[in-house]
Design an enzyme around this catalytic site. Sequence first.
Site, PDB file in Angstrom:
ATOM      1  N   HIS A  56       0.790  -1.237   0.000  1.00  0.00           N
ATOM      2  CA  HIS A  56       0.000   0.000   0.000  1.00  0.00           C
ATOM      3  C   HIS A  56       0.818   1.281   0.000  1.00  0.00           C
ATOM      4  CE1 HIS A  56      -2.466  -3.242   1.710  1.00  0.00           C
ATOM      5  NE2 HIS A  56      -3.372  -2.737   0.900  1.00  0.00           N
TER       6      HIS A  56
ATOM      7  N   GLY B 277      -5.913  11.914   8.437  1.00  0.00           N
ATOM      8  CA  GLY B 277      -6.785  10.979   7.728  1.00  0.00           C
ATOM      9  C   GLY B 277      -6.839  11.293   6.239  1.00  0.00           C
TER      10      GLY B 277
ATOM     11  N   ARG C 224      -4.648  16.716   3.121  1.00  0.00           N
ATOM     12  CA  ARG C 224      -4.100  17.412   4.292  1.00  0.00           C
ATOM     13  C   ARG C 224      -2.622  17.094   4.455  1.00  0.00           C
ATOM     14  NH1 ARG C 224      -8.719  18.784   8.232  1.00  0.00           N
ATOM     15  NH2 ARG C 224      -9.522  20.391   6.847  1.00  0.00           N
TER      16      ARG C 224
ATOM     17  N   ARG D 128      -2.895   4.510  -4.474  1.00  0.00           N
ATOM     18  CA  ARG D 128      -4.320   4.728  -4.144  1.00  0.00           C
ATOM     19  C   ARG D 128      -4.632   6.170  -3.788  1.00  0.00           C
ATOM     20  NH1 ARG D 128      -7.435  -0.194  -2.233  1.00  0.00           N
ATOM     21  NH2 ARG D 128      -6.211  -1.889  -3.053  1.00  0.00           N
TER      22      ARG D 128
ATOM     23  N   ARG E 218      -1.090  10.758  15.021  1.00  0.00           N
ATOM     24  CA  ARG E 218      -2.295  11.070  14.250  1.00  0.00           C
ATOM     25  C   ARG E 218      -2.668  12.526  14.466  1.00  0.00           C
ATOM     26  NH1 ARG E 218      -7.178  11.001  12.250  1.00  0.00           N
ATOM     27  NH2 ARG E 218      -9.012  11.329  13.557  1.00  0.00           N
TER      28      ARG E 218
ATOM     29  N   GLY F 158      -5.885  14.868  13.440  1.00  0.00           N
ATOM     30  CA  GLY F 158      -7.190  14.736  12.795  1.00  0.00           C
ATOM     31  C   GLY F 158      -8.264  15.491  13.538  1.00  0.00           C
ATOM     32  N   SER F 159      -9.489  15.257  13.104  1.00  0.00           N
ATOM     33  CA  SER F 159     -10.600  15.964  13.734  1.00  0.00           C
ATOM     34  C   SER F 159     -11.404  14.991  14.602  1.00  0.00           C
ATOM     35  CB  SER F 159     -11.499  16.585  12.661  1.00  0.00           C
ATOM     36  OG  SER F 159     -12.015  15.563  11.853  1.00  0.00           O
TER      37      SER F 159
ATOM     38  N   GLU G 238     -26.054   4.871  14.252  1.00  0.00           N
ATOM     39  CA  GLU G 238     -27.471   4.514  14.446  1.00  0.00           C
ATOM     40  C   GLU G 238     -27.705   3.970  15.855  1.00  0.00           C
ATOM     41  OE1 GLU G 238     -29.891   4.453  11.905  1.00  0.00           O
ATOM     42  OE2 GLU G 238     -28.615   5.133  10.271  1.00  0.00           O
TER      43      GLU G 238
ATOM     44  N   GLU H 171     -13.723   9.901  17.456  1.00  0.00           N
ATOM     45  CA  GLU H 171     -13.091   9.909  16.132  1.00  0.00           C
ATOM     46  C   GLU H 171     -13.053   8.460  15.675  1.00  0.00           C
ATOM     47  OE1 GLU H 171      -9.029   9.014  16.043  1.00  0.00           O
ATOM     48  OE2 GLU H 171     -10.300   7.766  17.334  1.00  0.00           O
TER      49      GLU H 171
ATOM     50  N   SER I 170     -14.021  19.436  15.443  1.00  0.00           N
ATOM     51  CA  SER I 170     -14.631  19.980  14.225  1.00  0.00           C
ATOM     52  C   SER I 170     -16.143  20.068  14.352  1.00  0.00           C
ATOM     53  CB  SER I 170     -14.273  19.113  13.023  1.00  0.00           C
ATOM     54  OG  SER I 170     -14.766  17.799  13.215  1.00  0.00           O
ATOM     55  N   ASP I 171     -16.709  19.300  15.295  1.00  0.00           N
ATOM     56  CA  ASP I 171     -18.164  19.343  15.470  1.00  0.00           C
ATOM     57  C   ASP I 171     -18.518  18.918  16.890  1.00  0.00           C
ATOM     58  OD1 ASP I 171     -17.334  16.816  13.697  1.00  0.00           O
ATOM     59  OD2 ASP I 171     -18.884  16.196  15.095  1.00  0.00           O
TER      60      ASP I 171
ATOM     61  N   ARG J  62     -11.412  25.130   9.718  1.00  0.00           N
ATOM     62  CA  ARG J  62     -10.812  23.794   9.804  1.00  0.00           C
ATOM     63  C   ARG J  62      -9.355  23.863   9.412  1.00  0.00           C
ATOM     64  NH1 ARG J  62     -14.866  19.065   9.193  1.00  0.00           N
ATOM     65  NH2 ARG J  62     -16.740  20.173   9.716  1.00  0.00           N
TER      66      ARG J  62
HETATM   67  N1  HPA Z   1     -17.825  10.953  14.637  1.00  0.00           N
HETATM   68  C1  HPA Z   1     -16.783  10.233  14.268  1.00  0.00           C
HETATM   69  N2  HPA Z   1     -15.654  10.775  13.851  1.00  0.00           N
HETATM   70  C2  HPA Z   1     -15.576  12.110  13.799  1.00  0.00           C
HETATM   71  C3  HPA Z   1     -16.631  12.909  14.166  1.00  0.00           C
HETATM   72  C4  HPA Z   1     -17.813  12.301  14.606  1.00  0.00           C
HETATM   73  O1  HPA Z   1     -18.799  12.967  14.954  1.00  0.00           O
HETATM   74  N3  HPA Z   1     -16.255  14.199  13.974  1.00  0.00           N
HETATM   75  C5  HPA Z   1     -14.997  14.172  13.515  1.00  0.00           C
HETATM   76  N4  HPA Z   1     -14.575  12.911  13.410  1.00  0.00           N
END
Ligand code: HPA
Length: 234
Positions: free
Chosen positions: A4, A20, A24, A43, A87, A89-90, A162, A179, A203-204, A217
């Site tokens: 890979h 990720g 970036r 890839r 790592r 990431g967000s 879910e 994450e 990020s959220d 971001r």
């Molecule tokens: N869920 C999973 N991974 C994430 C999220 C999330 O809400 N936000 C950023 N990475």
Amino acid sequence: MTIHIGAAAGDIAETVLMPGDPQRAKWAAEKFLDNALCVNKTRGMLGYTGTWKGHRVTIQGSGMGMPSLSIYANELLRDYGAKTLIRIGSCGAMQEHVGLRDIVIAMTASTLSTPSKGLFRELSFAPCADFGLLEAAVAAARRHGATTHVGGIYSSDVFYDERPDLNEQMVRHGVLAVEMEAAELYSVAARHNARALAVLTVSDHLATGAALPAEDRERSFGEMVAIALEAAFN
Ligand code: HPA
């Protein structure tokens, strides 16, 4: 080269930052590294090696989720001799006191399962960060004036979840954020006697549904790269 990663032997540094998103990796290499060379395009999972303040560093995309990260982490450690994986990431905040743009440094990562789970059978392995890296990252984040949280996170396999009851238990048990990669990163690194850490920006927010706009971001991502580099070479 590996299945890979197309890089030649010696093209990968001992210290690897792993966002990720492969774009970036490109952005961070162009912004932070001197003499950055693209060492992987397989890839489209871009990887770059260059230097930061004279230290050799690779920035290699991991893809989203633990199965993807696991492939890159295994090959970087086993075949290319990497020793430190960070790592960047967000994450989605799970606690009210954790806000958008804050930095979360993951001491541990809880999970339902990782690709490594089969090795442990019924044992519930506790993936944890390298303490030296963690300490250095916390100091770096504070120098940057970032609102920083250090604690447990949740590495989930689902972005579109879910099953909110599991998130509720994570919230109840003080988990800071969710994450999708750190638990496997920490497990694979432990297996290869390597150092690992996840430095994340929020990020959220799961409770409020608030999310960072795209421009913010990028700014948050830059701060995270700086923190990761300072932690790696402290
Ligand atoms: N869920 C999973 N991974 C994430 C999220 C999330 O809400 N936000 C950023 N990475």
